[in-house]
Design a protein around this motif. Structure first.
Motif, PDB file in Angstrom:
ATOM      1  N   PRO A  10     -38.533  26.438 -12.781  1.00 22.35           N
ATOM      2  CA  PRO A  10     -38.193  25.128 -13.340  1.00 22.35           C
ATOM      3  C   PRO A  10     -38.223  25.141 -14.865  1.00 22.35           C
ATOM      4  O   PRO A  10     -38.873  25.983 -15.476  1.00 22.35           O
ATOM      5  CB  PRO A  10     -39.303  24.217 -12.790  1.00 22.35           C
ATOM      6  N   LYS A  12     -35.256  24.626 -16.967  1.00 21.44           N
ATOM      7  CA  LYS A  12     -33.953  24.713 -17.629  1.00 21.44           C
ATOM      8  C   LYS A  12     -33.293  23.340 -17.592  1.00 21.44           C
ATOM      9  O   LYS A  12     -33.443  22.573 -16.649  1.00 21.44           O
ATOM     10  CB  LYS A  12     -33.055  25.753 -16.951  1.00 21.44           C
ATOM     11  N   SER A  13     -32.549  23.041 -18.638  1.00 26.03           N
ATOM     12  CA  SER A  13     -31.894  21.732 -18.722  1.00 26.03           C
ATOM     13  C   SER A  13     -30.713  21.657 -17.754  1.00 26.03           C
ATOM     14  O   SER A  13     -30.193  22.681 -17.289  1.00 26.03           O
ATOM     15  CB  SER A  13     -31.394  21.486 -20.148  1.00 26.03           C
ATOM     16  N   GLU A  14     -30.294  20.443 -17.498  1.00 26.18           N
ATOM     17  CA  GLU A  14     -29.114  20.226 -16.664  1.00 26.18           C
ATOM     18  C   GLU A  14     -27.891  20.887 -17.300  1.00 26.18           C
ATOM     19  O   GLU A  14     -27.059  21.458 -16.600  1.00 26.18           O
ATOM     20  CB  GLU A  14     -28.891  18.726 -16.462  1.00 26.18           C
ATOM     21  N   GLU A  15     -27.797  20.820 -18.617  1.00 31.13           N
ATOM     22  CA  GLU A  15     -26.671  21.446 -19.324  1.00 31.13           C
ATOM     23  C   GLU A  15     -26.686  22.970 -19.135  1.00 31.13           C
ATOM     24  O   GLU A  15     -25.629  23.577 -18.949  1.00 31.13           O
ATOM     25  CB  GLU A  15     -26.723  21.103 -20.818  1.00 31.13           C
ATOM     26  N   GLN A  16     -27.861  23.578 -19.194  1.00 37.43           N
ATOM     27  CA  GLN A  16     -27.954  25.024 -18.981  1.00 37.43           C
ATOM     28  C   GLN A  16     -27.547  25.395 -17.562  1.00 37.43           C
ATOM     29  O   GLN A  16     -26.840  26.385 -17.348  1.00 37.43           O
ATOM     30  CB  GLN A  16     -29.382  25.518 -19.256  1.00 37.43           C
ATOM     31  N   LYS A  17     -27.980  24.612 -16.589  1.00 38.23           N
ATOM     32  CA  LYS A  17     -27.631  24.891 -15.194  1.00 38.23           C
ATOM     33  C   LYS A  17     -26.136  24.701 -14.957  1.00 38.23           C
ATOM     34  O   LYS A  17     -25.503  25.504 -14.250  1.00 38.23           O
ATOM     35  CB  LYS A  17     -28.468  24.031 -14.256  1.00 38.23           C
ATOM     36  N   GLN A  18     -25.545  23.664 -15.559  1.00 38.04           N
ATOM     37  CA  GLN A  18     -24.096  23.449 -15.435  1.00 38.04           C
ATOM     38  C   GLN A  18     -23.326  24.608 -16.066  1.00 38.04           C
ATOM     39  O   GLN A  18     -22.323  25.074 -15.506  1.00 38.04           O
ATOM     40  CB  GLN A  18     -23.700  22.120 -16.089  1.00 38.04           C
ATOM     41  N   GLU A  45     -34.848  25.598  -7.906  1.00 34.63           N
ATOM     42  CA  GLU A  45     -35.972  25.800  -8.801  1.00 34.63           C
ATOM     43  C   GLU A  45     -37.210  26.122  -7.967  1.00 34.63           C
ATOM     44  O   GLU A  45     -37.595  25.347  -7.090  1.00 34.63           O
ATOM     45  CB  GLU A  45     -36.206  24.563  -9.659  1.00 34.63           C
TER      46      GLU A  45
END
Length: 75
Positions: A10, A12-18, A45
């Motif tokens: 756990p 990482k940002s939503e932007e990194q995952k996208q 995660e």
């Protein structure tokens, strides 16, 4: 098909995952010839305290024949 599951700690940002999902999708469509509509990608995660039991043992140690990149080794 294909369906890709990425297991990460756990944090990482939503932007990194996208961005990761987009990069994986791009590689699957360009390198392997899959259509965008046939690709699905999930990100799970897993807490670091659970990593050994939920990821390392079942997915890495017990399935070495499926690994194309082993932990601790550069490609």
């Amino acid at each position: 098909m294909p369906h890709v599951i990425v297991k990460i700690w756990p944090g990482k940002s939503e932007e990194q995952k996208q961005a990761l999902a987009a990069a994986i999708n791009q590689n699957l469509t360009e390198m392997l010839g899959y259509r965008d509509a046939s690709v699905s990608i999930a990100i799970e995660e897993i807490d670091s305290a659970d990593w050994r039991e939920k990821v390392y043992l079942p997915d890495i140690e017990n399935r070495p024949e499926q690994l194309y990149k082993k932990p601790g080794y550069s490609m």
